[in-house]
Scaffold this active site. Sequence first.
Site: not given
Length: 332
Positions: A59, A62, A151, A215
């Site tokens: 993404h 990010e 991410h 994450e």
Amino acid sequence: MLALGRLLDLTLAGREPTEKIQLTADGTRLHWLAEGALEVTPASGCDSGFDLLLSAGIHGNETAPIELLDQLLQRIARGQLKPAARVLFMFGNPEAMRRGERYLEHDINRLFCGRHEDGSGSEALRASELERLAAVFFSRDGRQRLHYDLHTAIRGSKIEQFALYPWSEGRQHSRAELARLRRAGIDAVLLQSKTGITFSSYTYSQLGAEAFTLELGKARPFGQNQAVNLQRLEALLEGLIAGAESAPDEAGMDGLQLFAVSREVIKHSDHFRLHLDDAVDNFTELQPGYLLAEDIGGTRWIVEEQGARIIFPNPRVKNGLRAGILVVPVEL
Ligand SMILES: O=C(O)CCC(=O)N[C@@H](CCC(=O)O)C(=O)O
Ligand SMILES: [Zn+2]
């Protein structure tokens, strides 16, 4: 520093290097494979038998993990970090990174495990290319395979750093890998129970790697990631790359919170309505009886589970895709 150590600059500028292969003074080989993809091979006699795929920028907005990979590669290219592992660095969606957006037309992280074949456009082609590069990288027998796909999240989170562990028929989730994540500063892991269509699901289920989506805090633009503390992850990655990982300590998985997916909330139509404010953090607990979402044809998502928490709630995803996950605590 070797020019190929500037993979991030090359990628953001959309430039292809003239020299595709460079050697550091101690014989580490850097090989530019494709836009945003660079393979590092240890100097002769230094190979520990460990293959490590580090991806970020799947993404494009990010940026904290992109900056982390950039730092690690620069250290290798300067000869300050001497690899004993083969490492494949990947920036997943270069055009989205240049525009500072999550994706352009299609979310690449929903195009793996063959999904790109039904898709169209540059992101479907890129997912196919990433699969091919990863498959070639992980094609050598008898070596350890590990993939961290890094991410950051759209929302804040009650548990800032957490991981998602893919699932595949006949494989057990590894306690040793969970303990390794704990050493990297990860506070929680979501254990999946069905196959996914993400990059880490692909390398886990189709390439036999241990693989995780990590994450690492909230998504912010380049240069604005001071609030994210990635020191423990960085130290772990340096150890893995250098073949000098600190020995597992007795604490093991202590303090690591484990969750299972109770239900995925799928958005079926433009009538989908999510009854959660944008300010609600990931891992917020929802009480039984709470009306979480509604969709066409009278579909209602009502919380039934005790101790349920919500992650990745997002009503803006395309129809047919995941608009949130209800998770519940579990033990392994
Ligand atoms: O914050 C969000 O809503 C999404 C953050 C993100 O990009 N998460 C990954 C998780 C991938 C996985 O399920 O393993 C994603 O949604 O692609
Ligand atoms: Zn992401």
